[in-house]
Design a protein around this motif. Structure first.
Motif, PDB file in Angstrom:
ATOM      1  N   LEU A  25       0.821  -1.204   0.000  1.00 12.90           N
ATOM      2  CA  LEU A  25       0.000   0.000   0.000  1.00 12.90           C
ATOM      3  C   LEU A  25       0.864   1.268   0.000  1.00 12.90           C
ATOM      4  CD1 LEU A  25      -2.794  -1.073   2.499  1.00 12.90           C
ATOM      5  CD2 LEU A  25      -3.023  -0.726   0.034  1.00 12.90           C
ATOM      6  N   ALA A  26       1.955   1.247   0.765  1.00 12.29           N
ATOM      7  CA  ALA A  26       2.858   2.401   0.806  1.00 12.29           C
ATOM      8  C   ALA A  26       3.562   2.603  -0.532  1.00 12.29           C
ATOM      9  CB  ALA A  26       3.882   2.226   1.918  1.00 12.29           C
ATOM     10  N   ALA A  27       3.963   1.505  -1.167  1.00 11.81           N
ATOM     11  CA  ALA A  27       4.656   1.602  -2.455  1.00 11.81           C
ATOM     12  C   ALA A  27       3.737   2.158  -3.541  1.00 11.81           C
ATOM     13  CB  ALA A  27       5.190   0.233  -2.868  1.00 11.81           C
ATOM     14  N   VAL A  28       2.489   1.730  -3.558  1.00  6.94           N
ATOM     15  CA  VAL A  28       1.536   2.244  -4.543  1.00  6.94           C
ATOM     16  C   VAL A  28       1.274   3.726  -4.295  1.00  6.94           C
ATOM     17  CG1 VAL A  28      -0.865   2.108  -5.325  1.00  6.94           C
ATOM     18  CG2 VAL A  28       0.456   0.024  -4.988  1.00  6.94           C
ATOM     19  N   SER A  29       1.098   4.088  -3.044  1.00  8.60           N
ATOM     20  CA  SER A  29       0.871   5.487  -2.704  1.00  8.60           C
ATOM     21  C   SER A  29       2.066   6.354  -3.105  1.00  8.60           C
ATOM     22  CB  SER A  29       0.607   5.614  -1.214  1.00  8.60           C
ATOM     23  OG  SER A  29       0.435   6.947  -0.848  1.00  8.60           O
ATOM     24  N   LYS A  30       3.267   5.886  -2.826  1.00 10.69           N
ATOM     25  CA  LYS A  30       4.481   6.625  -3.175  1.00 10.69           C
ATOM     26  C   LYS A  30       4.622   6.754  -4.693  1.00 10.69           C
ATOM     27  CE  LYS A  30       9.477   6.587  -2.512  1.00 10.69           C
ATOM     28  NZ  LYS A  30      10.612   5.869  -1.914  1.00 10.69           N
ATOM     29  N   PHE A  31       4.353   5.672  -5.425  1.00 15.50           N
ATOM     30  CA  PHE A  31       4.427   5.704  -6.885  1.00 15.50           C
ATOM     31  C   PHE A  31       3.467   6.744  -7.447  1.00 15.50           C
ATOM     32  CE2 PHE A  31       3.138   4.479 -11.115  1.00 15.50           C
ATOM     33  CZ  PHE A  31       4.350   4.206 -11.736  1.00 15.50           C
ATOM     34  N   ASN A  32       2.230   6.733  -6.954  1.00 12.14           N
ATOM     35  CA  ASN A  32       1.229   7.675  -7.466  1.00 12.14           C
ATOM     36  C   ASN A  32       1.559   9.122  -7.114  1.00 12.14           C
ATOM     37  OD1 ASN A  32      -0.269   5.719  -8.749  1.00 12.14           O
ATOM     38  ND2 ASN A  32      -1.682   5.446  -7.057  1.00 12.14           N
ATOM     39  N   LYS A  33       2.161   9.354  -5.947  1.00 13.07           N
ATOM     40  CA  LYS A  33       2.559  10.714  -5.577  1.00 13.07           C
ATOM     41  C   LYS A  33       3.725  11.207  -6.431  1.00 13.07           C
ATOM     42  CE  LYS A  33       0.932  10.707  -0.838  1.00 13.07           C
ATOM     43  NZ  LYS A  33       1.281  10.711   0.581  1.00 13.07           N
ATOM     44  N   ASN A  34       4.651  10.312  -6.762  1.00 16.60           N
ATOM     45  CA  ASN A  34       5.815  10.691  -7.576  1.00 16.60           C
ATOM     46  C   ASN A  34       5.484  10.793  -9.056  1.00 16.60           C
ATOM     47  OD1 ASN A  34       7.466  10.804  -5.335  1.00 16.60           O
ATOM     48  ND2 ASN A  34       8.172   8.699  -5.552  1.00 16.60           N
ATOM     49  N   ASN A  35       4.375  10.216  -9.485  1.00 17.47           N
ATOM     50  CA  ASN A  35       3.979  10.211 -10.894  1.00 17.47           C
ATOM     51  C   ASN A  35       2.561  10.750 -11.032  1.00 17.47           C
ATOM     52  OD1 ASN A  35       6.337   8.637 -12.085  1.00 17.47           O
ATOM     53  ND2 ASN A  35       5.629   7.265 -10.479  1.00 17.47           N
ATOM     54  N   GLN A  36       2.356  11.999 -10.668  1.00 15.34           N
ATOM     55  CA  GLN A  36       1.030  12.602 -10.678  1.00 15.34           C
ATOM     56  C   GLN A  36       0.351  12.522 -12.042  1.00 15.34           C
ATOM     57  OE1 GLN A  36      -0.926  14.113  -8.262  1.00 15.34           O
ATOM     58  NE2 GLN A  36       0.493  13.328  -6.746  1.00 15.34           N
ATOM     59  N   ASP A  37       1.126  12.671 -13.120  1.00 16.40           N
ATOM     60  CA  ASP A  37       0.552  12.673 -14.463  1.00 16.40           C
ATOM     61  C   ASP A  37       0.415  11.273 -15.052  1.00 16.40           C
ATOM     62  OD1 ASP A  37       0.451  15.431 -14.348  1.00 16.40           O
ATOM     63  OD2 ASP A  37       2.460  15.649 -15.191  1.00 16.40           O
ATOM     64  N   ASP A  38       1.055  10.283 -14.449  1.00 19.41           N
ATOM     65  CA  ASP A  38       1.031   8.929 -14.986  1.00 19.41           C
ATOM     66  C   ASP A  38       0.956   7.929 -13.830  1.00 19.41           C
ATOM     67  OD1 ASP A  38       1.094   6.958 -16.933  1.00 19.41           O
ATOM     68  OD2 ASP A  38       3.273   6.838 -16.937  1.00 19.41           O
ATOM     69  N   LYS A  39      -0.187   7.918 -13.133  1.00 17.93           N
ATOM     70  CA  LYS A  39      -0.352   7.054 -11.968  1.00 17.93           C
ATOM     71  C   LYS A  39      -0.350   5.587 -12.384  1.00 17.93           C
ATOM     72  CE  LYS A  39      -2.673  10.455  -9.160  1.00 17.93           C
ATOM     73  NZ  LYS A  39      -3.795  10.738  -8.289  1.00 17.93           N
ATOM     74  N   LEU A  40      -0.342   4.718 -11.387  1.00 13.98           N
ATOM     75  CA  LEU A  40      -0.258   3.279 -11.620  1.00 13.98           C
ATOM     76  C   LEU A  40      -1.316   2.820 -12.612  1.00 13.98           C
ATOM     77  CD1 LEU A  40       1.275   0.719 -10.697  1.00 13.98           C
ATOM     78  CD2 LEU A  40      -0.524   0.378  -9.009  1.00 13.98           C
ATOM     79  N   ASN A  41      -0.853   2.129 -13.674  1.00 13.82           N
ATOM     80  CA  ASN A  41      -1.759   1.635 -14.705  1.00 13.82           C
ATOM     81  C   ASN A  41      -1.207   0.337 -15.281  1.00 13.82           C
ATOM     82  OD1 ASN A  41       0.007   2.273 -17.046  1.00 13.82           O
ATOM     83  ND2 ASN A  41      -0.306   4.360 -16.313  1.00 13.82           N
ATOM     84  N   THR A  42      -1.949  -0.272 -16.172  1.00  9.33           N
ATOM     85  CA  THR A  42      -1.530  -1.554 -16.730  1.00  9.33           C
ATOM     86  C   THR A  42      -0.223  -1.428 -17.508  1.00  9.33           C
ATOM     87  OG1 THR A  42      -3.003  -1.163 -18.612  1.00  9.33           O
ATOM     88  CG2 THR A  42      -3.836  -2.556 -16.835  1.00  9.33           C
ATOM     89  N   SER A  43       0.013  -0.304 -18.122  1.00  6.63           N
ATOM     90  CA  SER A  43       1.251  -0.096 -18.869  1.00  6.63           C
ATOM     91  C   SER A  43       2.469  -0.076 -17.942  1.00  6.63           C
ATOM     92  CB  SER A  43       1.166   1.215 -19.654  1.00  6.63           C
ATOM     93  OG  SER A  43       2.374   1.474 -20.319  1.00  6.63           O
ATOM     94  N   SER A  44       2.337   0.559 -16.780  1.00  7.97           N
ATOM     95  CA  SER A  44       3.461   0.614 -15.840  1.00  7.97           C
ATOM     96  C   SER A  44       3.736  -0.744 -15.208  1.00  7.97           C
ATOM     97  CB  SER A  44       3.219   1.675 -14.761  1.00  7.97           C
ATOM     98  OG  SER A  44       2.039   1.419 -14.048  1.00  7.97           O
ATOM     99  N   LEU A  45       2.768  -1.665 -15.279  1.00  4.99           N
ATOM    100  CA  LEU A  45       2.965  -3.027 -14.780  1.00  4.99           C
ATOM    101  C   LEU A  45       3.444  -3.975 -15.872  1.00  4.99           C
ATOM    102  CD1 LEU A  45      -0.160  -3.394 -12.482  1.00  4.99           C
ATOM    103  CD2 LEU A  45       2.204  -2.970 -11.794  1.00  4.99           C
ATOM    104  N   GLY A  46       3.560  -3.474 -17.105  1.00  4.11           N
ATOM    105  CA  GLY A  46       4.090  -4.276 -18.199  1.00  4.11           C
ATOM    106  C   GLY A  46       3.044  -5.017 -19.015  1.00  4.11           C
TER     107      GLY A  46
END
Length: 64
Positions: A25-46
């Motif tokens: 949960l912390a890693a997802v939150s940190k990723f989304n905060k660091n990538n405001q314009d490109d939050k976690l999506n299927t492309s970032s998971l490969g």
């Protein structure tokens, strides 16, 4: 599963420890905060194909 529905299916994961849950949960939150314009999506998971957002939640709705 309704074949006519475009909504992706939910994935439910049961982790062995609460520590691992908190780390994810912390890693997802940190990723989304660091990538405001490109939050976690299927492309970032490969995953190829249509780019869809990925939502991570600790709580399930009554439907799920």
């Amino acid at each position: 599963m309704n074949e006519d529905n475009d909504r992706p299916r939910s994935i439910v994961v049961k982790l062995q420890t609460t520590r691992k849950r908190d780390e994810i949960l912390a890693a997802v939150s940190k990723f989304n905060k660091n990538n405001q314009d490109d939050k976690l999506n299927t492309s970032s998971l490969g995953y190829g194909g249509k780019r869809s957002p990925v939502y991570v939640s600790e709580h399930l709705s009554p439907y799920n």
